[in-house]
Design a protein around this motif. Sequence first.
Motif, PDB file in Angstrom:
ATOM      1  N   VAL A  17       0.830  -1.203   0.000  1.00 35.08           N
ATOM      2  CA  VAL A  17       0.000   0.000   0.000  1.00 35.08           C
ATOM      3  C   VAL A  17       0.862   1.250   0.000  1.00 35.08           C
ATOM      4  O   VAL A  17       0.574   2.228  -0.693  1.00 35.08           O
ATOM      5  N   ALA A  18       1.929   1.220   0.788  1.00 40.12           N
ATOM      6  CA  ALA A  18       2.820   2.375   0.886  1.00 40.12           C
ATOM      7  C   ALA A  18       4.154   1.921   1.444  1.00 40.12           C
ATOM      8  O   ALA A  18       4.227   0.940   2.190  1.00 40.12           O
ATOM      9  N   THR A  19       5.206   2.630   1.095  1.00 38.22           N
ATOM     10  CA  THR A  19       6.529   2.350   1.657  1.00 38.22           C
ATOM     11  C   THR A  19       7.334   3.637   1.665  1.00 38.22           C
ATOM     12  O   THR A  19       7.162   4.499   0.806  1.00 38.22           O
ATOM     13  N   GLY A  20       8.188   3.791   2.665  1.00 39.71           N
ATOM     14  CA  GLY A  20       8.999   5.000   2.747  1.00 39.71           C
ATOM     15  C   GLY A  20       9.291   5.390   4.181  1.00 39.71           C
ATOM     16  O   GLY A  20       9.396   4.533   5.072  1.00 39.71           O
ATOM     17  N   ASP A  21       9.426   6.697   4.413  1.00 36.81           N
ATOM     18  CA  ASP A  21       9.678   7.211   5.752  1.00 36.81           C
ATOM     19  C   ASP A  21       8.574   6.736   6.696  1.00 36.81           C
ATOM     20  O   ASP A  21       7.378   6.857   6.376  1.00 36.81           O
ATOM     21  N   PRO A  22       8.946   6.156   7.847  1.00 37.88           N
ATOM     22  CA  PRO A  22       7.935   5.544   8.722  1.00 37.88           C
ATOM     23  C   PRO A  22       6.777   6.456   9.098  1.00 37.88           C
ATOM     24  O   PRO A  22       5.609   6.057   9.011  1.00 37.88           O
ATOM     25  N   ARG A  23       7.065   7.664   9.505  1.00 34.30           N
ATOM     26  CA  ARG A  23       5.979   8.542   9.964  1.00 34.30           C
ATOM     27  C   ARG A  23       5.143   9.048   8.797  1.00 34.30           C
ATOM     28  O   ARG A  23       3.929   9.268   8.938  1.00 34.30           O
TER      29      ARG A  23
END
Length: 243
Positions: free
Chosen positions: A216-222
């Motif tokens: 669904v999404a990936t990247g910077d945790p926040r």
Amino acid sequence: MTLLHVDDLAKSFGQVVTARSVSFQVAAGEALGIVGPNGAGKSTLLNLVTGTLPADAGTIRFDGTDVTRMPAARRTTLGIGRTFQVPRPFEGLTVFENVLVGSTFGAGSRRKEAAAQAWEALETASLAHLANTRAGSLRLLDRKRLELARALATQPRLLLLDEIAGGLTEHELPALIETISAIRDSGTGVVWIEHIVHALLQVVDRLMCLAQGDVVATGDPREVMASDAVAAVYLGSPDLEGE
């Protein structure tokens, strides 16, 4: 240096899709967190990486080697270690003996070296003081630490953690978080599945959200946790930060 490279991984059980063109990378000394609702395919993904389950499609490369069709035991000796959601130690053996199994059969080490590796794993997992305790008598926190120590005894360069913080109290979490951070800082790649997101956010460098086998999404945790796509996945669910 990229340690794990997963490309277009797919897995289905009949009509149920648990991984659909899943791709991601993990570098040495990097921690990737994975979140998602129950049934999202998180544990299945770890099973595919470790070889417990065969992939229907896609490739898995570890340190440049294609391990997609490689047996699970061979992947362990190459340096892929993991923990399981529910600790199942050999209850009649001592804590040390349990970990020794990992270093002997997982890492393939000889007797003296295996014993040294087992003791080092116990110390890293903060469990050395219980080395002679029968595993069946351990409380949950120490069972979780034993699960971690058994994985570390295989001498992994990539460590996969499946809800290792599950069931622990808020008082017990900080020590576990500190241990996992130290493992990452030592240069070991970490992939950590966890529902207790505030624990993940203290350790991971990147976050990936799965839902029904899709990324669904990936990247910077926040940023991932604040994204509309991830909010839609958890619509109607309790606030993750409070879990």
